[in-house]
Design an enzyme around this catalytic site. Structure first.
Site, mmCIF file in Angstrom:
data_model
loop_
_atom_site.group_PDB
_atom_site.id
_atom_site.type_symbol
_atom_site.label_atom_id
_atom_site.label_comp_id
_atom_site.label_asym_id
_atom_site.label_seq_id
_atom_site.Cartn_x
_atom_site.Cartn_y
_atom_site.Cartn_z
ATOM 1 N N ARG A 131 0.707 -0.947 -0.111
ATOM 2 C CA ARG A 131 -0.211 0.256 -0.042
ATOM 3 C C ARG A 131 1.124 1.687 -0.236
ATOM 4 O O ARG A 131 0.675 2.245 0.296
ATOM 5 C CB ARG A 131 -0.673 -0.305 1.199
ATOM 6 N N LYS A 153 2.574 10.885 -11.233
ATOM 7 C CA LYS A 153 1.546 9.540 -12.358
ATOM 8 C C LYS A 153 2.570 8.594 -13.043
ATOM 9 O O LYS A 153 3.804 8.358 -13.500
ATOM 10 C CB LYS A 153 1.597 10.599 -13.840
ATOM 11 N N GLU A 195 9.130 16.620 -25.623
ATOM 12 C CA GLU A 195 8.267 16.865 -24.487
ATOM 13 C C GLU A 195 8.698 18.109 -24.294
ATOM 14 O O GLU A 195 7.391 19.634 -23.669
ATOM 15 C CB GLU A 195 8.561 16.271 -23.053
ATOM 16 N N LYS A 236 7.057 22.405 -15.037
ATOM 17 C CA LYS A 236 5.577 21.262 -14.925
ATOM 18 C C LYS A 236 5.847 21.119 -13.098
ATOM 19 O O LYS A 236 4.572 21.023 -13.032
ATOM 20 C CB LYS A 236 6.558 19.854 -15.444
ATOM 21 N N GLU A 246 -4.526 16.581 -11.142
ATOM 22 C CA GLU A 246 -5.377 16.820 -13.200
ATOM 23 C C GLU A 246 -6.884 17.246 -12.116
ATOM 24 O O GLU A 246 -7.823 16.410 -13.300
ATOM 25 C CB GLU A 246 -4.580 16.118 -13.736
ATOM 26 N N ARG A 250 -3.725 20.649 -14.714
ATOM 27 C CA ARG A 250 -2.705 19.884 -15.415
ATOM 28 C C ARG A 250 -2.762 19.420 -16.404
ATOM 29 O O ARG A 250 -1.980 19.076 -16.641
ATOM 30 C CB ARG A 250 -2.535 18.449 -13.585
ATOM 31 N N ASN A 254 -0.772 18.183 -21.278
ATOM 32 C CA ASN A 254 -1.156 16.806 -22.282
ATOM 33 C C ASN A 254 -1.183 17.361 -23.973
ATOM 34 O O ASN A 254 -2.023 16.726 -24.673
ATOM 35 C CB ASN A 254 -2.013 16.143 -21.746
ATOM 36 N N HIS A 257 -1.180 15.348 -26.742
ATOM 37 C CA HIS A 257 -1.307 13.793 -26.485
ATOM 38 C C HIS A 257 -2.780 13.121 -26.273
ATOM 39 O O HIS A 257 -2.328 11.958 -26.843
ATOM 40 C CB HIS A 257 -1.113 13.772 -24.684
ATOM 41 N N HIS A 261 -1.332 9.908 -28.484
ATOM 42 C CA HIS A 261 -1.536 8.375 -27.832
ATOM 43 C C HIS A 261 -2.452 7.684 -28.635
ATOM 44 O O HIS A 261 -2.169 6.430 -28.394
ATOM 45 C CB HIS A 261 -2.282 8.573 -26.475
ATOM 46 N N HIS A 275 6.710 7.949 -28.583
ATOM 47 C CA HIS A 275 5.890 9.217 -27.595
ATOM 48 C C HIS A 275 6.059 9.975 -28.097
ATOM 49 O O HIS A 275 5.229 11.042 -28.443
ATOM 50 C CB HIS A 275 6.120 8.570 -25.949
#
Length: 376
Positions: A131, A153, A195, A236, A246, A250, A254, A257, A261, A275
């Site tokens: 956990r 993330k 990026e 960032k 997000e 935030r 993206n 993206h 994606h 990517h």
């Protein structure tokens, strides 16, 4: 990048202020060799385990283990296959079971040594192991240094889409060693640059202005490279501090993206499209769509595309080798994007370079026109 001719640059630290989950991102040369000192300062001599990939292990694992051994830390490592295909349930399970076999406990430490794939997978494994176990990011690609290693993330891919399974789990420390980027292939370095440019496009036109001149020099100029990494991380970190999970701002990170994606999924997460290459195409599409909707000038998308071309990056769907699904199929793939809310697809568009925003008010016909133009 020839390390023998590099000019020295002092390491810099960017703080990510998240209360009890705050941490620092160190950026500079020689940080891998000093990793042992950093780890001891963070965790003492508790148990440490390293997750990496086979390619990175061959290049950088001995140096990391030697740095840890110099501080009295024995750190076993699991090297997974390199590539986006590793971000799946089977490899996640393998990593978690291996960490349990190493008797990693909550107060121990997992080190993610690698690019975005390893960072995402190791972070997710750390999030769900007992956990929540602390982990350190040692990113070895430009893409990971400026983006995926910062912000917490973590996750894996699903056949339904990219990064759809995961958790927010902040690292305890990030060590971004500029020297290790010299081992990247030119293509991997350029993909990471996608990026970097994204940060200027979404929120800092002055940074993008600088990149138009400095971008082609980054691979050979460590001073400029460190500045690019530091400025990207600062941008960032600021956004993550204001919107960690997000809920709003935030999502701007993206930019490009939603398109990227979908294209990565359409190419089977293969080396047909890396990517950062998908991000470059996606950013160009986002600006083209913005211009079609009258949100920004007609010159902006041309400027964006010209910069990516100058950097040796793809800027059009037509630049992707091999067959691709038609436009309707690509739009359907976009429908699995994490930014979808109440069944409505949200896009990151722009009022100009450095002025991105989130919207779900997109004319479907304009979207189709952008996709069709990008295929020419």
């Amino acid at each position: 990048m020839n390390s023998a001719t590099l000019t020295a640059a002092k390491p810099e630290t960017v703080a990510v202020d998240l209360g009890e989950r705050s941490y620092e991102v160190r950026i500079g040369r020689g940080l891998l060799a000093r990793a042992g000192e950093e780890i001891v300062a963070l965790a003492g001599k508790r148990r440490v385990a390293i997750l990496t990939d086979e390619t990175v292990a061959a290049r950088h694992l001995p140096a990391l283990q030697a740095a840890l051994a110099a501080q009295g830390i024995d750190a076993p490592a699991l090297a997974l296959p390199a590539g986006e295909a590793t971000k799946r349930w089977e490899r996640l399970g393998e990593a978690v079971e291996w960490l349990l076999a190493q008797k990693i406990e909550r107060k121990d430490l997992v080190i993610a040594l690698g690019g975005g794939v390893i960072g995402d997978l190791a972070g997710f494994a750390s999030a769900i192991l007992r956990r929540g176990v602390r982990f350190v990011q040692i990113p070895t690609t430009l893409l990971a240094q400026v983006d995926s290693s910062v912000g917490g993330k973590t996750g894996i891919n699903s056949p339904q889409g990219k990064n759809l399974i995961g958790a927010f789990h902040q690292p305890a420390l990030v060590l971004a060693d500029i020297d290790v980027l010299g081992t990247l292939s030119p293509r991997d370095f350029r993909a990471g640059y996608g990026e970097v440019a994204k940060y200027g496009l979404l929120g800092d036109e002055d940074f993008f202005d600088w990149l138009e001149t400095a971008g082609p020099t980054l691979f050979a100029d460590p001073i400029a490279l460190q500045r690019a990494v530091r400025q990207s991380v600062q941008m960032k970190a600021g956004i993550v501090q204001r919107d960690e999970t997000e809920q709003g701002e935030r999502a701007l990170l993206n930019l490009g993206h939603t398109f990227g994606h979908a294209l990565e999924q359409a190419t089977g997460y293969s080396d047909r499209l890396l990517h950062g290459e998908g991000v470059a195409i996606g950013c160009t599409l986002a600006f083209d769509l913005s211009a079609r909707l009258g949100l920004c000038s007609q010159e902006a998308p041309s400027r964006v595309a010209a910069h990516f071309v100058a950097m040796g990056l793809p800027s059009r769907i037509a630049d992707i080798p091999g067959d691709l699904p038609d436009d309707e199929a690509l739009i359907a793939l976009m429908g699995q994007d994490k930014k979808v809310q109440d069944g409505k697809l949200r896009f990151i568009l722009a009022h100009g370079i450095g002025r991105a925003f989130v919207t779900d008010a997109v004319d479907p016909q304009a979207l189709r026109q952008s996709l069709a133009q990008s295929r020419l």
